[in-house]
Write a protein that holds these residues in place. Structure first.
Motif, PDB file in Angstrom:
ATOM      1  N   LEU A  59       0.830  -1.201   0.000  1.00  0.00           N
ATOM      2  CA  LEU A  59       0.000   0.000   0.000  1.00  0.00           C
ATOM      3  C   LEU A  59       0.866   1.252   0.000  1.00  0.00           C
ATOM      4  N   GLY A  60       0.513   2.184  -0.856  1.00  0.00           N
ATOM      5  CA  GLY A  60       1.254   3.432  -0.959  1.00  0.00           C
ATOM      6  C   GLY A  60       2.538   3.345  -1.753  1.00  0.00           C
ATOM      7  N   VAL A  61       2.897   2.139  -2.193  1.00  0.00           N
ATOM      8  CA  VAL A  61       4.139   1.947  -2.948  1.00  0.00           C
ATOM      9  C   VAL A  61       3.849   1.473  -4.367  1.00  0.00           C
ATOM     10  N   GLY A  62       3.015   0.439  -4.505  1.00  0.00           N
ATOM     11  CA  GLY A  62       2.676  -0.068  -5.824  1.00  0.00           C
ATOM     12  C   GLY A  62       2.476  -1.562  -5.842  1.00  0.00           C
ATOM     13  N   THR A  63       2.282  -2.090  -7.042  1.00  0.00           N
ATOM     14  CA  THR A  63       1.989  -3.507  -7.244  1.00  0.00           C
ATOM     15  C   THR A  63       2.895  -4.070  -8.324  1.00  0.00           C
ATOM     16  N   GLU A  64       3.321  -5.313  -8.118  1.00  0.00           N
ATOM     17  CA  GLU A  64       4.166  -5.996  -9.092  1.00  0.00           C
ATOM     18  C   GLU A  64       3.551  -7.345  -9.438  1.00  0.00           C
ATOM     19  N   PHE A  65       3.459  -7.629 -10.722  1.00  0.00           N
ATOM     20  CA  PHE A  65       3.047  -8.937 -11.210  1.00  0.00           C
ATOM     21  C   PHE A  65       4.262  -9.595 -11.841  1.00  0.00           C
TER      22      PHE A  65
END
Length: 75
Positions: A59-65
């Motif tokens: 949260l607040g940083v990002g998402t990685e797939f």
């Protein structure tokens, strides 16, 4: 192996366990903009190719797939 990431809001733990379910939308404010089929479709295609997909989000940083595909596809 390839990775796709963003520096967005991230996905909370409550939602991340559901993101590969058909019609699930974590962001309820965007109901008119999508059907909730994109990630389930991607996961199914990756699995049919003999691969795996993983997601990590802060949260607040990002998402990685992260998508891992075999060199040869299964018949």
């Amino acid at each position: 192996v390839f990775r796709v990431f963003n520096t967005g809001d991230g996905i909370n733990e409550k939602d991340i366990v559901h993101i590969f379910e058909k019609f699930y939308q974590a962001d309820k404010s965007r109901k008119r903009r999508g059907s909730g089929l994109g990630l389930p479709l991607v996961k199914r295609l990756v699995e049919l190719s003999g691969g795996e997909i993983f997601v990590k989000s802060v949260l607040g940083v990002g998402t990685e797939f992260k998508v891992s595909l075999p060199i040869e596809c299964k018949d």
